[in-house]
Motif scaffolding. Structure first.
Motif, mmCIF file in Angstrom:
data_model
loop_
_atom_site.group_PDB
_atom_site.id
_atom_site.type_symbol
_atom_site.label_atom_id
_atom_site.label_comp_id
_atom_site.label_asym_id
_atom_site.label_seq_id
_atom_site.Cartn_x
_atom_site.Cartn_y
_atom_site.Cartn_z
ATOM 1 N N THR A 174 0.989 -1.271 0.127
ATOM 2 C CA THR A 174 0.217 -0.080 0.225
ATOM 3 C C THR A 174 0.916 1.320 0.009
ATOM 4 O OG1 THR A 174 -0.126 0.343 2.368
ATOM 5 C CG2 THR A 174 -1.707 -1.206 1.415
ATOM 6 N N GLN A 208 -6.903 9.569 -1.145
ATOM 7 C CA GLN A 208 -7.179 8.536 -0.123
ATOM 8 C C GLN A 208 -6.497 8.869 0.943
ATOM 9 O OE1 GLN A 208 -7.955 4.563 -1.258
ATOM 10 N NE2 GLN A 208 -6.712 3.646 0.480
ATOM 11 N N PRO A 263 -2.526 -3.659 -5.880
ATOM 12 C CA PRO A 263 -2.890 -3.510 -4.747
ATOM 13 C C PRO A 263 -4.415 -4.164 -4.509
ATOM 14 C CG PRO A 263 -2.498 -1.382 -5.662
ATOM 15 C CD PRO A 263 -2.165 -2.248 -6.660
ATOM 16 N N GLU A 264 -4.587 -4.872 -3.379
ATOM 17 C CA GLU A 264 -5.972 -5.256 -3.192
ATOM 18 C C GLU A 264 -6.979 -4.290 -3.074
ATOM 19 O OE1 GLU A 264 -5.914 -7.913 0.199
ATOM 20 O OE2 GLU A 264 -4.333 -9.236 -0.827
ATOM 21 N N SER A 265 -7.018 -3.137 -2.457
ATOM 22 C CA SER A 265 -7.793 -2.254 -2.179
ATOM 23 C C SER A 265 -7.258 -0.733 -2.413
ATOM 24 C CB SER A 265 -8.366 -2.189 -0.679
ATOM 25 O OG SER A 265 -7.414 -2.109 0.097
ATOM 26 N N ASP A 266 -5.917 -0.521 -2.226
ATOM 27 C CA ASP A 266 -5.375 0.591 -2.401
ATOM 28 C C ASP A 266 -5.698 1.285 -4.064
ATOM 29 O OD1 ASP A 266 -4.194 1.893 -0.078
ATOM 30 O OD2 ASP A 266 -2.344 2.332 -1.049
ATOM 31 N N PRO A 267 -5.823 2.362 -4.236
ATOM 32 C CA PRO A 267 -5.864 2.680 -6.038
ATOM 33 C C PRO A 267 -4.310 2.633 -6.444
ATOM 34 C CG PRO A 267 -5.663 4.570 -4.384
ATOM 35 C CD PRO A 267 -5.945 3.505 -3.439
ATOM 36 N N TYR A 324 -11.066 -4.718 -11.882
ATOM 37 C CA TYR A 324 -10.381 -4.179 -10.697
ATOM 38 C C TYR A 324 -10.940 -2.696 -10.787
ATOM 39 C CZ TYR A 324 -6.932 -7.826 -11.178
ATOM 40 O OH TYR A 324 -6.351 -9.171 -11.361
ATOM 41 N N ASN A 326 -10.535 -0.518 -8.661
ATOM 42 C CA ASN A 326 -9.151 0.279 -7.999
ATOM 43 C C ASN A 326 -8.207 0.704 -9.077
ATOM 44 O OD1 ASN A 326 -8.603 -2.466 -7.893
ATOM 45 N ND2 ASN A 326 -6.953 -1.961 -6.090
ATOM 46 N N ASN A 328 -9.123 2.316 -11.736
ATOM 47 C CA ASN A 328 -9.509 3.869 -11.983
ATOM 48 C C ASN A 328 -9.501 3.915 -13.537
ATOM 49 O OD1 ASN A 328 -10.043 5.160 -9.418
ATOM 50 N ND2 ASN A 328 -8.260 4.046 -9.155
#
Length: 371
Positions: A174, A208, A263-267, A324, A326, A328
């Motif tokens: 992250t 974020q 990343p799993e959840s980070d952008p 995905y 994240n 974007n």
């Protein structure tokens, strides 16, 4: 075989180029919508040879040699056709193309750039050939112009990369992890105020984590460089341990030390690099051959990140990029369209890290490179 960003495709990837696709030509003037190409690659190859066997591509990138693998693979697949690949930052290529169009001195047949906003503008100005290469119908709907004015040819993504030998078993996953004191003095990054894709990645992180994250990141004694190739090279060589704002192979080749962080959840950010043929291209037959080659399933499968085609499986262990949230994908295109917002954020970033220093990594190419 998957190759990295400096050598995009293997030589001879499509040596068996005569895959049958029919026999009907397909192109249309600006303002209309053509049928999808049905001629075989070998038929298109013969037309390119009859035209003179030359192709000039203005490719967004970071070093003069960055498209060497692409050039070698294309020329091996289509003997007698010579591709001149002119690599420069997309923000210089688009301005260069605009100047050439204004003065009637157009050099490239094809532009493939990360400045996504230019392609809709060029379409509206009527300077792009409307053309749908074979496989166009299989390109993800968000990665193409419905009239064929432009198409995505590959998906690139920017995140964090690290040297597996240097980092060990607990790599940063992250943006917050990059603030760990163990990474102080060991991080390299492209100047975000020099590259809009990197700038967008930084915007996602700041949105974020807040500006406090950027202030803390600067305390890590980050090395700032121009271009996104240099950070990748430094990490692979072990000169830096981590890089922010570049890409890497999803399936690393044998001996490659660099690992790409998804990343799993980070952008993170990804986009389809857009390519288009100019209506006044000096070598339209070779340009069509080039786009058909890029969209061929084998070429797409050989790319080191993601395919733009919905019928080409991603690398093992990965999902299609559009799965995905994240990544974007939509956000980057919207970001690039709002130039006033881009410039405001660029100047805010500059207040933190300072002005860009150093010569452009591709060199200064002038007004008409490749002529």
């Amino acid at each position: 075989m998957k190759l990295g960003r400096r050598h995009l495709l293997t030589g001879g990837t499509l040596a068996a180029a005569g895959i049958a696709m029919g026999s009907t030509p397909a192109h249309a003037a600006p303002g209309s919508s053509p049928r999808e190409e049905t001629r075989s690659l070998e038929e298109l190859h013969q037309e390119a040879l009859a035209e003179g066997g030359s192709l000039t591509v203005y490719a967004g990138g970071d070093t003069a040699q960055q498209q060497d693998g692409n050039k070698a693979a294309f020329e091996a697949a289509f003997p007698g056709v010579t591709a001149t690949m002119v690599v420069d930052y997309s923000k210089f290529h688009d301005a260069r193309i605009d100047q050439q169009l204004a003065t009637g001195t157009l050099v490239p047949d094809v532009a493939q750039l990360q400045t996504l906003q230019d392609f809709e503008r060029w379409k509206d100005e009527g300077v792009l050939l409307h053309y749908k290469p074979a496989g166009f119908s299989k390109v993800h709907k968000d990665f193409k112009d419905r009239h064929g004015a432009w198409t995505g040819i590959f998906v690139d993504a920017f995140s964090t990369i690290y040297n597996a030998d240097e980092v060990g078993s607990r790599p940063p996953t992250t943006a917050a992890d990059l603030l760990d004191e163990q990474w102080q003095g060991r991080i390299v990054s492209t100047y975000p105020n020099d590259d809009d894709a990197v700038l967008y990645l930084y915007k996602l992180i700041v949105d974020q984590y807040g500006w406090e994250w950027l202030a803390a990141f600067l305390e890590q004694n980050v090395a700032w460089v121009r271009g996104t190739q240099e950070p990748a090279d430094q990490v692979e060589a072990g000169a830096a341990v981590i890089a922010l704002g570049t890409d890497g192979m999803l399936t690393p080749a044998e001996g490659v030390k660099t690992r790409f962080v998804l990343p799993e959840s980070d952008p993170f950010m990804a986009w389809a690099q857009r390519a288009a043929i100019f209506a006044d291209a000096p070598h339209p037959a070779a340009a069509k051959l080039y786009l058909n080659w890029w969209l061929a399933k084998q070429t797409q499968a050989d790319f080191y990140m993601w395919s733009v085609r919905t019928d080409v499986a991603p690398h093992e262990g990965y999902r299609p990029i559009w799965e995905y949230p994240n990544a974007n994908l939509d956000g980057f295109a919207e970001f690039m369209d709002d130039r006033a917002a881009v410039e405001r954020f660029r100047q805010q970033i500059t207040l933190y890290i300072g002005e860009v220093e150093g010569a452009p990594s591709p060199g200064w190419l002038g007004l008409h490179p490749g002529r």
